[in-house]
Design a protein around this motif. Structure first.
Motif, PDB file in Angstrom:
ATOM      1  N   ASN A 178     -13.846   4.467   4.366  1.00 51.79           N
ATOM      2  CA  ASN A 178     -13.380   5.659   5.056  1.00 51.79           C
ATOM      3  C   ASN A 178     -14.266   6.823   4.625  1.00 51.79           C
ATOM      4  OD1 ASN A 178     -12.023   8.011   5.867  1.00 51.79           O
ATOM      5  ND2 ASN A 178     -10.050   6.943   5.847  1.00 51.79           N
ATOM      6  N   GLN A 185     -11.803  -3.453  -8.175  1.00 49.85           N
ATOM      7  CA  GLN A 185     -12.036  -2.433  -7.160  1.00 49.85           C
ATOM      8  C   GLN A 185     -13.076  -1.417  -7.627  1.00 49.85           C
ATOM      9  OE1 GLN A 185      -7.623  -1.689  -6.037  1.00 49.85           O
ATOM     10  NE2 GLN A 185      -8.817  -0.852  -4.334  1.00 49.85           N
ATOM     11  N   ARG A 203      -6.963  -3.057   9.032  1.00 53.20           N
ATOM     12  CA  ARG A 203      -8.343  -2.875   8.610  1.00 53.20           C
ATOM     13  C   ARG A 203      -8.511  -3.355   7.174  1.00 53.20           C
ATOM     14  NH1 ARG A 203     -10.657   3.080   8.457  1.00 53.20           N
ATOM     15  NH2 ARG A 203      -9.746   3.061   6.369  1.00 53.20           N
ATOM     16  N   THR A 239      -9.423  -3.575   3.361  1.00 52.74           N
ATOM     17  CA  THR A 239      -9.479  -2.517   2.357  1.00 52.74           C
ATOM     18  C   THR A 239     -10.428  -2.903   1.238  1.00 52.74           C
ATOM     19  OG1 THR A 239      -7.729  -3.426   0.978  1.00 52.74           O
ATOM     20  CG2 THR A 239      -7.049  -2.054   2.861  1.00 52.74           C
ATOM     21  N   SER A 240     -10.720  -1.934   0.387  1.00 51.85           N
ATOM     22  CA  SER A 240     -11.564  -2.227  -0.775  1.00 51.85           C
ATOM     23  C   SER A 240     -10.886  -3.237  -1.691  1.00 51.85           C
ATOM     24  CB  SER A 240     -11.865  -0.939  -1.536  1.00 51.85           C
ATOM     25  OG  SER A 240     -10.679  -0.329  -1.996  1.00 51.85           O
ATOM     26  N   ARG A 241      -9.551  -3.226  -1.694  1.00 53.96           N
ATOM     27  CA  ARG A 241      -8.815  -4.218  -2.487  1.00 53.96           C
ATOM     28  C   ARG A 241      -9.075  -5.625  -1.946  1.00 53.96           C
ATOM     29  NH1 ARG A 241      -4.289  -2.214  -1.800  1.00 53.96           N
ATOM     30  NH2 ARG A 241      -4.161  -0.907  -3.655  1.00 53.96           N
ATOM     31  N   ASP A 242      -9.129  -5.746  -0.619  1.00 51.05           N
ATOM     32  CA  ASP A 242      -9.427  -7.045  -0.013  1.00 51.05           C
ATOM     33  C   ASP A 242     -10.830  -7.525  -0.385  1.00 51.05           C
ATOM     34  OD1 ASP A 242      -6.955  -7.070   1.299  1.00 51.05           O
ATOM     35  OD2 ASP A 242      -7.761  -5.948   3.006  1.00 51.05           O
ATOM     36  N   THR A 280      -2.582   6.597   1.712  1.00 50.49           N
ATOM     37  CA  THR A 280      -3.867   6.225   1.120  1.00 50.49           C
ATOM     38  C   THR A 280      -4.872   6.026   2.213  1.00 50.49           C
ATOM     39  OG1 THR A 280      -3.304   3.893   1.153  1.00 50.49           O
ATOM     40  CG2 THR A 280      -2.768   5.115  -0.853  1.00 50.49           C
ATOM     41  N   TYR A 336     -15.472  -4.948   6.384  1.00 53.71           N
ATOM     42  CA  TYR A 336     -14.978  -3.742   5.714  1.00 53.71           C
ATOM     43  C   TYR A 336     -15.907  -2.560   5.971  1.00 53.71           C
ATOM     44  CZ  TYR A 336     -13.979  -0.399   2.003  1.00 53.71           C
ATOM     45  OH  TYR A 336     -13.706   0.754   1.307  1.00 53.71           O
ATOM     46  N   ASP A 361      -6.939   3.684   2.639  1.00 53.58           N
ATOM     47  CA  ASP A 361      -7.115   2.308   3.074  1.00 53.58           C
ATOM     48  C   ASP A 361      -5.978   1.825   3.960  1.00 53.58           C
ATOM     49  OD1 ASP A 361      -9.509   1.854   1.913  1.00 53.58           O
ATOM     50  OD2 ASP A 361      -8.685   1.087   0.019  1.00 53.58           O
ATOM     51  N   GLU A 362      -4.952   2.660   4.198  1.00 54.00           N
ATOM     52  CA  GLU A 362      -3.794   2.217   4.969  1.00 54.00           C
ATOM     53  C   GLU A 362      -4.147   2.060   6.432  1.00 54.00           C
ATOM     54  OE1 GLU A 362      -0.459   4.710   4.553  1.00 54.00           O
ATOM     55  OE2 GLU A 362       0.821   3.568   5.884  1.00 54.00           O
ATOM     56  N   ARG A 385       0.845  -1.205   0.000  1.00 50.54           N
ATOM     57  CA  ARG A 385       0.000   0.000   0.000  1.00 50.54           C
ATOM     58  C   ARG A 385       0.872   1.245   0.000  1.00 50.54           C
ATOM     59  NH1 ARG A 385      -2.188  -3.019   4.263  1.00 50.54           N
ATOM     60  NH2 ARG A 385      -4.075  -4.165   3.675  1.00 50.54           N
TER      61      ARG A 385
END
Length: 357
Positions: free
Chosen positions: A72, A37, A23, A25-28, A9, A69, A11-12, A5
């Protein structure tokens, strides 16, 4: 393995808590659902209709729930120029109808990552001050009950999208309206009582100058006028049990005494039941009583109250959906939700044969 990452960002994970589980992320979510994504963004942003299949949308939502998820929202607000917050204006929280409206609006809002700020008008059904003043920028739109119209004046001047609940659809003030079929509800009440044989009726009318109570009065008058042998007297009352007691006492002390009391609200009906008992009358043997709303009070009374059930939670949900449509530039519908008479033990045939027609 080192994280891929980019620092900074949204999502970090929080670098100050390295021992905590990162946490999701949208990638997950995208990996878990086997989609891109971009698809995750469309679905969780509520913009997937017409672009993604319903099955794929549910797969993405399921993956987000499984992973825990949460987007943010602060970063999204900065990016989109929105707070994803709606204001719900109601007369008071002491009335459980409006508590259910709030529950419905909050449920739909949560599905679209929106928040709902509740503002109960401090003056009940009368004027109220601007609840946010210079903080209007903290809102994306307003959903409001017609029972607290003056609370909206200052907010309306700020140009916020407005969805009105239970209001005149021809008023032109709101971007969208959500209504109940109030007139049909009163027709159902009148048909029920006339069908039982009642011809001497009393109407406890709410002393509130709003569209919804005007509709109730007109629908009831028209229904009773359709029965030539029927007569009705009207007593005006504030929306409290005590006021209903006083109004019903006046109505039931008149000659000839009404055999049925039709109330604009369950609170008034509770007052009518108290008035009957104090006058030595039995409900429903001597006088029938009906309400409107189907509050929890309706089944707390003895006998339980015949009343009109209003789908309060769906009103709130439909109001939130309409506001989301307005915010996304879609044409918002103007739904009219059906209502239903719930027959319980507070109504019966009149104590004497119906008058000759």
């Amino acid at each position: 393995m080192a994280s891929t990452r980019r620092p900074g960002t949204t999502d970090e994970p929080d670098a100050t808590a390295p021992s905590e589980r990162p946490r999701p992320t949208s990638r997950d979510v995208a990996r878990h659902a086997n989609v891109s994504q971009a698809t995750v963004s469309l679905v969780l942003g509520g913009k997937w209709q017409g672009r993604v299949s319903a099955r794929t949308a549910e797969t993405v939502r399921s993956a987000a729930r499984t992973l825990g998820y949460r987007p943010n929202l602060a970063a999204r607000s900065l990016r989109l120029g929105r707070t994803r917050t709606a204001l719900l204006v109601v007369p008071a929280l002491t009335h459980d109808y409006f508590a259910r409206v709030h529950a419905g609006a909050s449920r739909v809002a949560a599905e679209h990552d929106f928040g709902v700020v509740l503002y109960p008008s401090p003056e009940g059904t009368g004027p109220a001050v601007d609840p946010f003043g210079s903080a209007r920028a903290a809102l994306d739109g307003v959903i409001a009950s017609s029972m607290a119209p003056e609370a909206l004046a200052a907010l309306g001047e700020g140009g916020l999208p407005l969805v009105m609940l239970d209001t005149d659809p021809a008023g032109g003030r709101a971007a969208a309206t959500v209504n109940l079929d109030i007139a049909d509800g009163m027709r159902q009440v009148a048909g029920h009582l006339l069908g039982l044989g009642h011809r001497r009726l009393a109407h406890l009318a709410a002393a509130v100058d709003t569209w919804t109570f005007g509709v109730r009065a007109r629908a009831l008058e028209e229904a009773v006028a359709g029965e030539p042998a029927a007569a009705m007297r009207t007593e005006s009352s504030d929306l409290t049990v005590e006021a209903g007691l006083r109004a019903a006492t006046r109505a039931l002390s008149a000659e000839p005494r009404p055999t049925a009391v039709i109330c604009d609200d369950d609170l008034l009906a509770a007052g009518a039941c108290k008035a009957a008992r104090r006058l030595g009358l039995r409900v429903p043997e001597d006088v029938s009583v009906t309400g409107f709303d189907d509050l929890s009070l309706a089944t707390a009374l003895e006998p339980e109250l015949t009343t009109v059930r209003l789908p309060a939670e769906e009103v709130g949900a439909a109001g939130m959906r309409a506001l989301l449509d307005v915010l996304e530039g879609r044409t918002a519908g103007t739904p009219v939700l059906p209502v239903r008479l719930v027959r319980r033990d507070s109504t019966a045939e009149p104590p004497e044969p119906p008058e000759e027609r």
